[in-house]
Design a protein around this motif. Structure first.
Motif, short mmCIF file in Angstrom:
data_model
loop_
_atom_site.label_atom_id
_atom_site.label_comp_id
_atom_site.label_asym_id
_atom_site.label_seq_id
_atom_site.Cartn_x
_atom_site.Cartn_y
_atom_site.Cartn_z
N GLY A 22 11.23 -2.66 -15.07
CA GLY A 22 9.94 -3.27 -15.37
C GLY A 22 9.28 -3.87 -14.14
N CYS A 23 9.51 -3.25 -13.00
CA CYS A 23 8.88 -3.72 -11.77
C CYS A 23 8.21 -2.54 -11.09
N GLY A 24 7.48 -2.82 -10.04
CA GLY A 24 6.83 -1.75 -9.30
C GLY A 24 7.79 -1.10 -8.31
N ARG A 25 7.42 0.07 -7.86
CA ARG A 25 8.26 0.79 -6.90
C ARG A 25 8.38 0.01 -5.59
N ASN A 26 7.31 -0.67 -5.18
CA ASN A 26 7.37 -1.45 -3.94
C ASN A 26 8.40 -2.57 -4.03
N GLN A 27 8.44 -3.27 -5.17
CA GLN A 27 9.43 -4.33 -5.36
C GLN A 27 10.85 -3.74 -5.34
N LEU A 28 11.02 -2.59 -5.95
CA LEU A 28 12.32 -1.93 -5.95
C LEU A 28 12.73 -1.56 -4.53
N MET A 29 11.79 -1.06 -3.74
CA MET A 29 12.10 -0.69 -2.36
C MET A 29 12.47 -1.92 -1.53
N LYS A 30 11.87 -3.08 -1.83
CA LYS A 30 12.26 -4.31 -1.15
C LYS A 30 13.72 -4.64 -1.44
N LEU A 31 14.13 -4.47 -2.70
CA LEU A 31 15.53 -4.71 -3.06
C LEU A 31 16.45 -3.74 -2.32
N ASN A 33 15.91 -2.18 0.49
CA ASN A 33 15.91 -2.41 1.94
C ASN A 33 16.45 -3.78 2.34
N ASP A 34 16.76 -4.63 1.37
CA ASP A 34 17.32 -5.95 1.66
C ASP A 34 18.84 -5.89 1.54
N PRO A 35 19.54 -5.91 2.67
CA PRO A 35 21.01 -5.78 2.61
C PRO A 35 21.69 -6.93 1.89
N THR A 36 21.00 -8.06 1.72
CA THR A 36 21.62 -9.20 1.02
C THR A 36 21.47 -9.11 -0.49
N SER A 37 20.67 -8.18 -0.98
CA SER A 37 20.42 -8.09 -2.43
C SER A 37 21.61 -7.51 -3.19
#
Length: 88
Positions: A22-31, A33-37
């Motif tokens: 239920g999120c956008g693709r950009n938010q998913l890509m942030k997750l 690309n974030d190695p701490t996620s």
């Protein structure tokens, strides 16, 4: 919506995973690309796939983390303001 309605598929692409969460693709890509996620994904060449089982486990873990943070915040507020009545 998932392109392939095969319930036996083990992975989703980024669009399907974003829709599932239920999120956008950009938010998913942030997750991703974030190695701490700790977000579960696999790169297959230039393609990114998200394993369904690991995604559900990660999401459950995030819910637990959020509940722990919320509980800690409530305890902190209660210690700081002991005269506030509890609402639960």
């Amino acid at each position: 919506m998932m392109r392939d309605e095969n319930p036996n598929r083990l992975t989703m692409n980024t669009d399907e995973a974003a829709d599932y969460l239920g999120c956008g693709r950009n938010q998913l890509m942030k997750l991703i690309n974030d190695p701490t996620s700790g977000f579960p994904f696999v790169r297959l060449g230039r393609n990114i796939r998200i394993p369904k089982k690991e995604l559900e486990e990660w999401l459950s873990g995030e819910v637990v983390k959020q509940r722990e943070k919320d509980a800690a915040l409530v305890q902190s507020v209660q210690r700081s303001y002991p005269d506030i009545p509890k609402i639960y």
